[in-house]
Design an enzyme around this catalytic site. Structure first.
Site, PDB file in Angstrom:
ATOM      1  N   SER A 253       0.859  -1.185   0.000  1.00 18.38           N
ATOM      2  CA  SER A 253       0.000   0.000   0.000  1.00 18.38           C
ATOM      3  C   SER A 253       0.892   1.231   0.000  1.00 18.38           C
ATOM      4  CB  SER A 253      -0.902   0.001   1.223  1.00 18.38           C
ATOM      5  OG  SER A 253      -0.147   0.355   2.365  1.00 18.38           O
ATOM      6  N   LYS A 254       0.249   2.380  -0.100  1.00 18.59           N
ATOM      7  CA  LYS A 254       1.012   3.635  -0.129  1.00 18.59           C
ATOM      8  C   LYS A 254       1.956   3.748   1.059  1.00 18.59           C
ATOM      9  CE  LYS A 254      -1.459   6.938  -2.934  1.00 18.59           C
ATOM     10  NZ  LYS A 254      -2.917   6.730  -2.966  1.00 18.59           N
ATOM     11  N   ARG A 255       1.523   3.194   2.178  1.00 20.91           N
ATOM     12  CA  ARG A 255       2.344   3.300   3.394  1.00 20.91           C
ATOM     13  C   ARG A 255       3.697   2.619   3.260  1.00 20.91           C
ATOM     14  NH1 ARG A 255      -1.578   1.237   7.265  1.00 20.91           N
ATOM     15  NH2 ARG A 255       0.215   0.253   8.224  1.00 20.91           N
ATOM     16  N   ASP A 256       3.822   1.743   2.280  1.00 21.20           N
ATOM     17  CA  ASP A 256       5.094   1.041   2.107  1.00 21.20           C
ATOM     18  C   ASP A 256       6.097   1.846   1.284  1.00 21.20           C
ATOM     19  OD1 ASP A 256       4.281  -1.342   3.536  1.00 21.20           O
ATOM     20  OD2 ASP A 256       2.916  -1.676   1.863  1.00 21.20           O
TER      21      ASP A 256
END
Ligand code: GLU
Length: 485
Positions: A253-256
């Site tokens: 996800s974007k958080r990665d």
């Protein structure tokens, strides 16, 4: 090895390429090149609102950056065009009509409300919601009534029942029962094809021999096999690349962090490193080797060596590859890559300073981890007004006045040194430390801070030699002036 594979990358034009699709492109490219085959770019631009020429250009840019050149595609043409899905309506339509004619597909006149009610009832019963195919059992009277009321039917494929499977080039034989697959929509009310239908009609009509894509498409592949069967077409070979997960084994996800080629590029990653990183998201050579150029991969890559285990996306691995590739480059190549970053970062490297830039860069090669480090790391080589912060000197064993006096002596020696070479600078400065009775570090650090403005730099003598006598003199003077002010 199969000869002459026709493989494709079929991206939606999103303006950039996600790491997952870039990996798919890479592996397809490798298969095409090693088999003497054809790598096809087909733009899946059926989502018209999100598609435009600029976004398509973003795909080209990304592929070119990685050096993955394609043989057929919207911009280069080819014998199986057009290569934009939106321009292949007739091909799709023909397949849809054939399926309707053989009753493998049907117009579904159920309304959205009816299907929603069916879903809710299923959920209430604790079942997984799934379209029951109720549209197939409407009577002609019911259909006529709905037509009169303006219901626009989608076309659905009747999945039926019975075993459906295929031999996956990575995962081996895969099978399910068609009854597990709901009757899926193959054409919208406006007649345009949906993904599974379009992809089958396109892959077939483009004579694709191998469909290699992410394992997130495996469930689609069963649907596609059903379509091939109903159309009486030979399906291509399928191979699915392992899922990409983050270190916590979750979907990326974007958080990665960054996952788009444009981001890697802007962050100073090398395409060589990105390629090297991507191929290991699934493949391994079966031994300890880890450094592979694109050309080497053309020889080494094989689907047999693609793992079934999920591929873990770890940006530290990319950083590692980037460092290794940066150090592997010869100076000309490194300079060519670094120069745009230097200039973008404001370093005034003009035509006459290319050699100076390259010599300075050679000193930093060991320390660069990303090309974006270049402007800051090399700033002191180009800062005409460098104003060294003398407070970085710690004055532990020698106070300001003593340090200023030592720098004045250094200035004189620098001015008089017959040849301003690394060896001569070293002999001069070591000799001075000895004469003064200073530890070398106590003398070298103030000099370093004076000529570079920082405490951490490449080796001092080399750095001074590259900076040259004049720059060193001006900077030593400035530092001394500040110490005595
Ligand atoms: N447009 C699809 C994707 O980008 C293509 C999948 C396929 O290769 O069939 O995921």
């Amino acid at each position: 090895m199969t000869s002459g594979m026709r493989v494709r990358m079929a991206p939606s034009p999103t303006g950039d390429i996600h790491i997952g699709n870039a990996r798919t492109a890479l592996m397809n490219y490798l298969l095409a090149r090693q088999s003497g085959g054809t790598f096809i770019l087909r733009v899946e631009d059926t989502d018209r609102e999100r598609s435009d020429a600029q976004k398509e250009a973003g795909i080209y840019d990304g592929l070119r950056w990685l050096s993955l050149d394609w043989d057929e595609g919207p911009n280069v043409g080819g014998p199986y065009g057009p290569y934009r899905q939106s321009e292949r309506h007739d091909v799709h339509r023909e397949a849809i009509e054939a399926l309707l004619a053989s009753d493998a597909a049907y117009y579904d006149y159920t309304t959205a409300e009816e299907r929603a009610a069916e879903r809710e009832a299923q959920i209430a019963r604790g079942q997984t919601p799934r379209y029951s195919g109720s549209g197939r059992s409407l009577t002609s009277a019911q259909i006529a009534e709905r037509q009169a009321a303006g219901v626009v039917p989608a076309v659905r494929f009747a999945s039926g029942s019975g075993a459906v499977g295929f031999e996956d080039g990575v995962f081996g034989p895969l099978e399910t029962d068609a009854s597990e697959i709901e009757d899926f929509v193959i054409a919208r009310g406006d007649g345009t094809a949906l993904y599974n239908m379009a992809v089958v009609a396109d892959d077939h009509s483009m004579a694709i021999t191998h469909v290699v894509r992410g394992a997130d498409h495996t469930s689609n592949t069963f649907r596609q096999v059903l379509l091939y069967r109903a159309l009486g077409w030979e399906p291509p070979n399928f191979a699915h690349l392992p899922l990409l997960l983050n270190k916590r084994r979750q979907k990326l996800s974007k958080r990665d962090g960054s996952q788009w080629l444009g981001e890697y590029r802007a962050q100073g990653y090398l395409p060589e490193a990105v390629v090297n990183f991507m191929v290991f998201l699934g493949w391994s050579p079966g031994d300890e080797r880890e450094l592979f150029s694109l050309d080497e991969l053309v020889d080494e890559f094989s689907l047999e060596r693609v793992n079934r285990a999920d591929a873990v996306y770890d940006v530290q691995r990319l950083d590692h590859f980037n460092g290794v590739w940066l150090r592997r480059f010869d100076m000309d190549t490194l300079a060519e890559r670094a120069l745009p970053f230097a200039r973008a970062g404001g370093l005034p490297v003009d035509e006459t300073q290319q050699d100076y830039f390259q010599q300075a860069l050679a000193l930093e090669q060991e320390r660069i981890s990303h090309l974006t480090d270049v402007p800051d790391m090399m700033g002191f080589f180009f800062d005409k007004d460098l104003d060294p912060d003398v407070e970085l000197i710690r004055f532990r064993r020698h106070d300001r006045a003593e340090t200023a006096a030592a720098l004045k002596t250094v200035e004189g020696l620098v001015r008089e040194l017959p040849e301003f070479s690394i060896g001569a600078i070293e002999t001069m400065l070591r000799g001075l430390a000895e004469r003064l009775g200073w530890k070398t570090g106590d003398l070298f650090m103030p000099i370093r801070i004076a000529v570079t403005g920082r405490r951490a730099t490449p080796p001092l003598f080399e750095t001074m030699a590259v900076l040259g006598r004049e720059r060193c003199l001006v900077r030593l003077q400035r530092a001394r002036a500040k110490l005595t002010a």
